[in-house]
Scaffold this active site. Structure first.
Site, PDB file in Angstrom:
ATOM      1  N   ASP A   1      -2.171 -21.409 -45.563  1.00  0.00           N
ATOM      2  CA  ASP A   1      -3.931 -21.285 -44.722  1.00  0.00           C
ATOM      3  C   ASP A   1      -3.827 -19.893 -44.039  1.00  0.00           C
ATOM      4  O   ASP A   1      -3.953 -18.849 -44.801  1.00  0.00           O
ATOM      5  CB  ASP A   1      -3.947 -22.449 -44.119  1.00  0.00           C
ATOM      6  CG  ASP A   1      -3.313 -21.825 -42.732  1.00  0.00           C
ATOM      7  OD1 ASP A   1      -3.197 -20.551 -42.242  1.00  0.00           O
ATOM      8  OD2 ASP A   1      -3.971 -22.603 -41.432  1.00  0.00           O
TER       9      ASP A   1
ATOM     10  N   CYS B   1       1.255 -20.844 -42.477  1.00  0.00           N
ATOM     11  CA  CYS B   1       0.429 -21.104 -41.310  1.00  0.00           C
ATOM     12  C   CYS B   1       0.120 -20.063 -40.365  1.00  0.00           C
ATOM     13  O   CYS B   1       1.221 -19.154 -40.315  1.00  0.00           O
ATOM     14  CB  CYS B   1      -0.119 -22.934 -41.035  1.00  0.00           C
ATOM     15  SG  CYS B   1       1.006 -23.237 -40.080  1.00  0.00           S
TER      16      CYS B   1
ATOM     17  N   THR C   1       1.056 -20.517 -37.029  1.00  0.00           N
ATOM     18  CA  THR C   1       2.503 -21.126 -36.021  1.00  0.00           C
ATOM     19  C   THR C   1       3.242 -21.523 -37.542  1.00  0.00           C
ATOM     20  O   THR C   1       4.607 -21.363 -36.400  1.00  0.00           O
ATOM     21  CB  THR C   1       1.921 -22.507 -35.217  1.00  0.00           C
ATOM     22  OG1 THR C   1       1.672 -23.596 -36.041  1.00  0.00           O
ATOM     23  CG2 THR C   1       1.221 -22.025 -34.527  1.00  0.00           C
TER      24      THR C   1
ATOM     25  N   HIS D   1      22.955 -27.405 -43.136  1.00  0.00           N
ATOM     26  CA  HIS D   1      23.182 -28.235 -42.844  1.00  0.00           C
ATOM     27  C   HIS D   1      22.244 -28.757 -43.175  1.00  0.00           C
ATOM     28  O   HIS D   1      22.524 -30.674 -42.968  1.00  0.00           O
ATOM     29  CB  HIS D   1      23.196 -28.302 -40.933  1.00  0.00           C
ATOM     30  CG  HIS D   1      24.457 -27.765 -40.574  1.00  0.00           C
ATOM     31  ND1 HIS D   1      24.945 -27.563 -39.345  1.00  0.00           N
ATOM     32  CD2 HIS D   1      25.593 -26.942 -41.462  1.00  0.00           C
ATOM     33  CE1 HIS D   1      26.115 -26.823 -39.636  1.00  0.00           C
ATOM     34  NE2 HIS D   1      26.338 -26.323 -40.547  1.00  0.00           N
TER      35      HIS D   1
ATOM     36  N   HIS E   1      27.436 -33.423 -44.123  1.00  0.00           N
ATOM     37  CA  HIS E   1      26.511 -33.305 -43.892  1.00  0.00           C
ATOM     38  C   HIS E   1      25.432 -33.979 -44.691  1.00  0.00           C
ATOM     39  O   HIS E   1      23.865 -34.687 -44.506  1.00  0.00           O
ATOM     40  CB  HIS E   1      25.250 -31.389 -43.779  1.00  0.00           C
ATOM     41  CG  HIS E   1      25.810 -30.459 -42.729  1.00  0.00           C
ATOM     42  ND1 HIS E   1      25.676 -30.547 -41.737  1.00  0.00           N
ATOM     43  CD2 HIS E   1      27.175 -29.621 -42.587  1.00  0.00           C
ATOM     44  CE1 HIS E   1      26.817 -30.162 -40.945  1.00  0.00           C
ATOM     45  NE2 HIS E   1      27.676 -29.592 -41.295  1.00  0.00           N
TER      46      HIS E   1
HETATM   47  C1  RB5 Z   1      -5.638 -22.501 -37.876  1.00  0.00           C
HETATM   48  O1  RB5 Z   1      -6.159 -22.051 -36.907  1.00  0.00           O
HETATM   49  C2  RB5 Z   1      -4.307 -23.081 -37.393  1.00  0.00           C
HETATM   50  O2  RB5 Z   1      -4.467 -23.997 -36.607  1.00  0.00           O
HETATM   51  C3  RB5 Z   1      -3.059 -23.239 -38.568  1.00  0.00           C
HETATM   52  O3  RB5 Z   1      -2.829 -21.640 -39.222  1.00  0.00           O
HETATM   53  C4  RB5 Z   1      -1.795 -23.276 -37.743  1.00  0.00           C
HETATM   54  O4  RB5 Z   1      -0.703 -22.917 -37.237  1.00  0.00           O
HETATM   55  C5  RB5 Z   1      -1.220 -25.123 -37.204  1.00  0.00           C
HETATM   56  O5  RB5 Z   1      -0.516 -25.218 -37.298  1.00  0.00           O
END
Ligand code: RB5
Length: 151
Positions: free
Chosen positions: A11, A68, A70, A101, A136
């Protein structure tokens, strides 16, 4: 070493890091397909997780790399696609062991969490490490059974 085609998606939070990962895949001569997003304009990570993971599910790609902000949201979305085992990682040990695993077929990380050096190392370990099978496999089968049970 992998010769398989890799699905890549992100994203807006992962857009810059996706560029670094793609450059690395090209340097290694690894075939990939870029499922977007293609700018830093705000977008919804489930859409891109879905596109890349369907390519893995259908066998057009062997594995996915998903980024993304995080790594968490895109991994949660990816794990909703049957047959996808997505691991959100921010260290090399996890990136290696999730192959050994968990037979993970999607590596997720955060463009706001990890730098390009660590991300590239995780990608290399994820792509170059084989599943160990053995004890596994039984656990993977149980994960698949859960997927069926609650489908
Ligand atoms: C976008 O702002 C953010 O929420 C997305 O990139 C991600 O971190 C969501 O888990």
């Amino acid at each position: 070493m992998t010769n398989e085609k890799i699905a890549v998606a992100c994203d807006h939070g992962g857009f810059r890091l996706k560029g670094e990962i793609i450059a690395h895949l090209e340097e290694r001569g690894i075939e990939y397909e870029d499922f977007g997003t293609f700018s830093e304009e705000s977008c919804d990570y489930p859409d891109f997780a879905e596109a890349a993971c369907l390519a893995v599910k259908d066998g057009r790609c062997a594995k996915a790399i998903l980024i993304c902000g995080t790594g968490i949201g895109i991994s949660i979305a990816a794990n909703k696609i049957p047959g996808i085992r997505a691991a959100c990682c921010s260290d090399t040990f996890s990136a290696r062991f999730t192959r050994m695993h968990n037979d993970a077929n999607a590596l997720c990380f955060g463009g706001r969490v990890v730098g390009p050096g660590l991300a590239v190392d995780m990608v290399d370990l994820f792509l170059d490490t084989e599943f160990e099978g053995g004890r596994h496999q039984k656990r993977i089968d149980k994960i698949t059974a859960l997927e069926e049970k609650y489908r």
